[in-house]
Design a protein around this motif. Structure first.
Motif, short mmCIF file in Angstrom:
data_model
loop_
_atom_site.label_atom_id
_atom_site.label_comp_id
_atom_site.label_asym_id
_atom_site.label_seq_id
_atom_site.Cartn_x
_atom_site.Cartn_y
_atom_site.Cartn_z
N LYS A 519 64.64 16.74 38.31
CA LYS A 519 65.08 17.91 37.58
C LYS A 519 65.60 18.97 38.54
O LYS A 519 65.24 19.00 39.72
N ALA A 520 66.43 19.86 38.00
CA ALA A 520 66.88 21.01 38.77
C ALA A 520 65.71 21.95 39.03
O ALA A 520 64.74 22.00 38.25
N LYS A 521 65.75 22.67 40.13
CA LYS A 521 64.72 23.60 40.58
C LYS A 521 63.42 22.89 40.96
O LYS A 521 62.36 23.50 41.01
N GLU A 522 63.51 21.59 41.22
CA GLU A 522 62.36 20.83 41.71
C GLU A 522 62.39 20.83 43.23
O GLU A 522 63.45 20.67 43.83
N GLU A 523 61.23 21.01 43.87
CA GLU A 523 61.20 21.12 45.33
C GLU A 523 61.58 19.80 45.98
O GLU A 523 61.01 18.75 45.69
N LEU A 524 62.57 19.88 46.88
CA LEU A 524 63.04 18.72 47.62
C LEU A 524 63.07 19.04 49.11
O LEU A 524 62.99 20.21 49.50
N ILE A 525 63.19 18.02 49.92
CA ILE A 525 63.27 18.15 51.37
C ILE A 525 64.71 17.87 51.79
O ILE A 525 65.26 16.82 51.45
N PHE A 526 65.31 18.82 52.52
CA PHE A 526 66.70 18.74 52.93
C PHE A 526 66.79 18.43 54.42
O PHE A 526 66.09 19.05 55.23
N HIS A 527 67.66 17.50 54.77
CA HIS A 527 68.09 17.28 56.15
C HIS A 527 69.57 17.64 56.18
O HIS A 527 70.43 16.81 55.86
N CYS A 528 69.88 18.87 56.53
CA CYS A 528 71.25 19.39 56.53
C CYS A 528 71.68 19.63 57.96
O CYS A 528 71.25 20.62 58.58
#
Length: 714
Positions: A519-528
């Motif tokens: 879902k949107a606004k769900e906490e995710l981990i980013f590798h940017c």
């Protein structure tokens, strides 16, 4: 005899304007010494034949290839940095220590182990080939170590099993590496390192540098005082003491930080609470606005004599009258019908079948499996699957609440004539968090100017390929402790503005190996790029318009744009999205790239209110169940209506006090059609940026803990 005189209709021709003819002297005086054009000043573009075009393209390819080979030859040589080789085993049966021992060939050259004596990382010098390599290793289960080391490695050496090749853990590791991007001859050591710029240590944050020292080369190809030995065991000697002596002799201070030119660590703007203050309108201005709305809402119509005001409301503006039984129909205000309910009853005449009961012993494996199942997590996942399915069947449709007025529940929404062409100011009704971020006037031009300055301007500092000692300010003790435990320490020099917070937009696509709803606004981990952080993104459609519709779920059939608050990063940069499971493992859910840094990109949320036709009279209809009180109908009267079968219309007036309303459409409605109303509002991401990302549980340990052999754990 009288002379002929021309009449009033005689044609009058325009007189000839000969003017005064100029001589050669006057032309030279007017020219003031200017010479006539003899040759073209612009370069004439020569049209090449097809053979010449192919020859020219071949020459350009050859030049680029030679430049690539020259850069490759310099890597690992005498004047360049060591060739960084990352060794990654892709199967659990592969013995990494044995593989590293095979790489430490006695006949190849000299081996330098690290200070802790760990054989997993070593330097290999080969004076005969005039080349040197630095070998380091990482387990595929250590996801962060593999991805971070791959960003700075020159070559990745994958170890395969001779029978199976790679297992599930190796396959997952390859998927993440391919999504991030494998190393090339060029992302090697970057540009010149300036002490006045900020330093980003992966996993720990941004820091300022105090000083850069330039020691001697600790691993020269031809070290002093070392002669080749006949004994092959002596050729594998560890010359750490000589290297330290050489470093101490050649140590010099390269550059110290200048407080006046050093970049600040400020990441957010300190907002001024008094900025943007405006006065409240007076009572006289409010009353004038109400009077103006009343006058503008009056409509003048031509109606037959004897027509009442109620009957006049049913006559369309164009003068056409609805036929059929509509003129004789009278609506009772007290009439109200409840929702239709569908009931399913079983036939009682069926005979009951006889069943035989028997007891089955439960398996031990089922008991062990049930202990690991989290019922609460299973219930939440089932609810998310249902919501995703409803969103696919009825996109953006919501139920109008009955306990709260619709004009209050949807007071932040508005109607649009056209989602594509209707205007929307990107600077209106901004949240308080927008006062904390930085924004470029033109991000594309700023990026080009910074990259051009980095490539062309000569910057004072450590050159590419140098060994340096960095003095970093205010580094936590945890960084040193992790480094002593064997965790690799990787640092990047930041470009200007890359420590400041803004709004990042990333184009991502769902990974085919993951099917769980997100879902949107769900906490995710980013590798940017070189950063790693946690955030709660918004998902929106990837279009070329100025407004982009919000997507409530990360769909698998199209590329979406994820929007988050994060530090500024200049593209190109790869993006990997992970989701942390309950067991601590990170699961790859999407991959993509950084698109832009633009806070003005508008993400619009749409809600669709639905109603049902109750009475149909050609182009007029009575609609119910969209609203449940008269005031809501009057509030949303200016908003355009549409139907699922392509009709468009608008609200004429409310009927009664239960939310029924008379509506006009551009064609006759079908009884099975559904009346819809689109409402829109702009949404913004939540400020949930967190630079701390916990280390994931290795895949090998997770698989062992979640799999129980038939004979029990040994």
């Amino acid at each position: 005899m009288a002379a002929h005189r021309p009449g009033p209709l005689k044609q009058q021709n325009k007189a000839h304007k000969g003017g005064r003819h100029r001589g050669r002297g006057s032309a030279q005086r007017d020219g003031k010494g200017r010479l006539a054009l003899k040759t073209l000043s612009k370069k004439v573009r020569k049209e090449l034949s097809r053979v010449d075009q192919r020859h020219r393209a071949s020459q350009l390819r050859k030049q680029k290839k030679e430049a690539v080979l020259a850069e490759k030859r310099q890597l690992g040589g005498k004047d360049g940095p060591p060739h960084q080789v990352l060794v990654v085993p892709l199967h659990s049966r592969i013995s990494l220590p044995e593989a590293m021992q095979l790489l430490q060939d006695r006949d190849t050259g000299t081996v330098h182990l690290n200070e802790l004596g760990n054989t997993q990382n070593f330097m290999l010098l080969c004076p005969r080939l005039k080349h040197r390599w630095f070998f380091t290793s990482a387990r595929p289960g250590d996801l962060h170590v593999v991805l971070d080391m791959a960003k700075v490695a020159d070559t990745i050496l994958f170890l395969l099993d001779p029978l199976e090749g790679w297992d599930s853990t190796g396959d997952y590791c390859l998927s993440c590496l391919f999504a991030q991007g494998l190393p090339t001859y060029s992302y090697v050591r970057g540009q010149t390192l300036n002490v006045n710029r900020l330093l980003h240590i992966v996993g720990y944050g941004d820091f300022q540098m105090k000083q850069i020292d330039a020691p001697g080369d600790p691993f020269p190809l031809n070290p002093r005082g070392i002669k080749p030995q006949k004994d092959p065991d002596m050729a594998m000697e560890i010359c750490a003491t000589d290297a330290v002596d050489d470093m101490e002799e050649g140590l010099k201070v390269l550059m110290k930080a200048d407080p006046g030119r050093q970049e600040s660590l400020q990441a957010e703007v300190i907002p001024d609470p008094m900025e943007g203050e405006q006065t409240w309108p007076t009572e006289e201005e409010l009353s004038e606005a109400k009077d103006f709305l009343k006058e503008s809402s009056k409509v003048v119509k031509k109606v037959p004599k004897g027509t009442s005001s109620y009957q006049a409301e049913w006559i369309l503006d164009g003068g056409s009258q609805s036929g059929g039984e509509g003129d004789e129909y009278e609506y009772d205000d007290m009439e109200h019908e409840d929702f239709m309910e569908e009931e399913s009853q079983d036939e009682s005449s069926e005979e009951e079948e006889e069943y035989e009961t028997m007891t089955i012993g439960e398996s031990v494996h089922d008991d062990l499996y049930d202990k690991k199942v989290d019922e609460e997590a299973e219930a939440k996942m089932l609810e998310k699957y249902k919501q995703e399915r409803l969103e696919e069947m009825f996109p953006d449709e919501v139920d109008t609440p009955r306990d709260v007025a619709a004009r209050i529940r949807f007071q932040k929404y508005r109607g649009l004539k056209s989602f594509r062409t209707s205007p929307w100011d990107p600077k209106e009704n901004l949240p308080q968090d927008y006062a904390r971020i930085f924004q470029f006037q033109n991000f594309t031009n700023t990026r080009k100017s910074i990259f051009k300055e980095v490539e062309e301007k000569e910057v004072e500092g450590a050159e590419v390929g140098w060994y340096v000692t960095l003095h970093v300010s205010e580094v936590p003790v945890s960084v040193v402790e992790c480094f002593r435990q064997g965790t690799p320490l990787i640092a990047f020099s930041l470009l200007p503005h890359e420590q400041k917070m803004s709004v990042l937009n990333m184009v991502v696509r769902r990974d085919p190996g993951n099917t769980e709803p997100v879902k949107a606004k769900e906490e995710l981990i980013f590798h940017c790029g070189f950063r790693r952080f946690r955030a709660s993104p918004l998902f929106s459609q990837h279009t070329a318009a100025d407004k982009h519709k919000l997507q409530r779920f990360l769909t698998a059939d199209m590329a979406l744009v994820a929007t988050v608050y994060a530090p500024i990063t200049f593209p190109p940069a790869s993006v990997l999205l992970f989701k942390q499971k309950s067991n601590g493992m990170h699961s790859l859910i999407a991959t993509g790239h950084l698109m832009s840094v633009d806070p003005d990109r508008m993400v619009i949320k749409r809600v669709v209110l639905s109603g049902h036709p109750f009475k149909i009279f050609t182009k007029m209809a009575v609609v119910r169940y969209m609203f449940f009180n008269r005031e809501d109908v009057l509030w949303f009267k200016p908003v355009e209506l549409r139907t699922k079968w392509g009709r468009r219309g608008h609200i004429k007036e409310p009927l009664g006090t239960h939310g029924h309303m008379k509506c006009s459409f551009d064609g006759k409605l079908k009884s099975q059609d559904t009346v819809l109303m689109n409402l829109y509002k702009r949404v913004f991401p939540k400020w949930t940026y967190d630079p701390y990302v916990p280390e994931p549980v290795p895949w090998l340990k997770s698989e062992i803990s979640s799999t129980v052999p038939q004979g029990g754990m040994e």
